[in-house]
Design a protein around this motif. Sequence first.
Motif, PDB file in Angstrom:
ATOM      1  N   SER A 164       0.823  -1.208   0.000  1.00 57.54           N
ATOM      2  CA  SER A 164       0.000   0.000   0.000  1.00 57.54           C
ATOM      3  C   SER A 164       0.856   1.258   0.000  1.00 57.54           C
ATOM      4  O   SER A 164       0.464   2.292  -0.556  1.00 57.54           O
ATOM      5  N   GLU A 165       2.029   1.165   0.627  1.00 54.94           N
ATOM      6  CA  GLU A 165       2.925   2.312   0.679  1.00 54.94           C
ATOM      7  C   GLU A 165       3.336   2.758  -0.718  1.00 54.94           C
ATOM      8  O   GLU A 165       3.478   3.949  -0.988  1.00 54.94           O
ATOM      9  N   ALA A 166       3.538   1.793  -1.611  1.00 54.18           N
ATOM     10  CA  ALA A 166       3.925   2.125  -2.987  1.00 54.18           C
ATOM     11  C   ALA A 166       2.819   2.895  -3.690  1.00 54.18           C
ATOM     12  O   ALA A 166       3.073   3.882  -4.398  1.00 54.18           O
ATOM     13  N   LEU A 167       1.567   2.469  -3.484  1.00 52.86           N
ATOM     14  CA  LEU A 167       0.435   3.164  -4.104  1.00 52.86           C
ATOM     15  C   LEU A 167       0.321   4.580  -3.568  1.00 52.86           C
ATOM     16  O   LEU A 167       0.058   5.522  -4.321  1.00 52.86           O
ATOM     17  N   ARG A 168       0.497   4.725  -2.272  1.00 54.24           N
ATOM     18  CA  ARG A 168       0.396   6.062  -1.669  1.00 54.24           C
ATOM     19  C   ARG A 168       1.506   6.976  -2.176  1.00 54.24           C
ATOM     20  O   ARG A 168       1.261   8.165  -2.463  1.00 54.24           O
ATOM     21  N   LEU A 169       2.718   6.454  -2.304  1.00 56.18           N
ATOM     22  CA  LEU A 169       3.827   7.259  -2.808  1.00 56.18           C
ATOM     23  C   LEU A 169       3.550   7.757  -4.224  1.00 56.18           C
ATOM     24  O   LEU A 169       3.777   8.933  -4.543  1.00 56.18           O
ATOM     25  N   ILE A 170       3.050   6.852  -5.080  1.00 52.78           N
ATOM     26  CA  ILE A 170       2.758   7.263  -6.456  1.00 52.78           C
ATOM     27  C   ILE A 170       1.654   8.314  -6.474  1.00 52.78           C
ATOM     28  O   ILE A 170       1.728   9.306  -7.205  1.00 52.78           O
TER      29      ILE A 170
END
Length: 439
Positions: A164-170
């Motif tokens: 989920s962290e990757a989605l939030r970063l993008i």
Amino acid sequence: MGKYTKSKAVGIDLDGFVEENLNIIVNQIKKEIEGLKAIILMGGYGRGEGAVEIHNGKPRLINDFDMYVITERQLPDDFLESVALKCSKLIGKGGIAHPEGFEKRYNFEEFFHVDIRCIPEKRLPLLPPTVRYFEMRNTSTVLYGDKKILEKLPKISPEDIPKSEALRLIMNRMMLLIMSFSSKFILKRNYMTEDEHGIMVYYIGKSYLTAAEALLIFSGDFKPTYSERAVVFEKIYKKKYPELYEKIPDLPKKVKFFTNYKSKPDPKKVQAIDEWFVCREILGTVFRTCLEKFLKRKLPNNWIEICNILKNELSYPYFEPYARYFLRKFKIDFYVFRRFTVNLIQLYMNFKYFQKLRKDINRFYWPAFTLKDQGIRILYITPLVLYSIERNGKSDVSMIDKALKELKKSYLVTLTTDWEKVKSYYLKAYRLYYLQRFV
């Protein structure tokens, strides 16, 4: 290599320049905050990769100072913001965070701010496995206090970081692309200022770096520093993402270029508007790849259809890793409890947002009071806003309509086909939600 920056200039000690500014801030924080245990510098400067630009013959700080104070007890956000503003003023900056003041035209001096957040010392071992706390333990710099205090943070491996962290970063980088762009840059000749060009290039660079970061999170290869990520990404990209490599073979070169760019920023090297549109497409392709891995399904090549899928399917898998982490501490990691905890998290976060919205617009706006987290809605609205502006400065009406339909469940909006107005509504909703300092 300097302690705070890799930037170099003939006859100017850039690392010393950064340190002078930090010393002023540290002294002010020590005066203002009682029960202070430590001051931790995060972000680019904390990693030794902060950007310093030579502008009109003088050094200029580019990215903000991100700091954490470790204290005996939790301090109110309003108090921390007042201290941060004083610190910004003391080093000659305006202290405005760009998402807070997006309606103004960008100026590097006015928009540079010191971001101060607080963690009570007793909470350090309990912090969740986010990118922020992974970086804090592995690459931040202790400016004041016990130098071993970082050892109190939990050890987080790259595999522990929720996808989920990757989605939030993008999503955050997409927001920066939206915020830095104006249709007037295309429609009005010479409308863009030098600083607007500079910040657009800077956010483009951050977007490319985040494209690599997100893919490294999904592959379990995430590293603490930009330079490490660039090296590892170049090694694993073709092997672990062959289909993406076929579509974007030059992504590692882009990542390497903008990693080096942070050491010696020179906006004149980049055609901002052209690169903005290239970056937008690449980031969107990477985002779609990550979403497919996250949801374990193929997605259509249409952001409106993707929005509908995310609306129905994203909430539970997005929050599930954080619920699981919390429940494991109590040894009750069962599906029923995870589902309940995910719903509880969303209800709490939406209630906080609803309160902020009421204060912002001075009324109760009941469409925003839902059981689903507003942050998820903002996440799947973000591509609609980003991709609804066309290369000629005109708007894609179908995407605008869909964005407004979803936005009215988060913010008070009126019907429009003007991309600038939709951008404003979106950024106001984003500002209310993501400036609540949940992490």
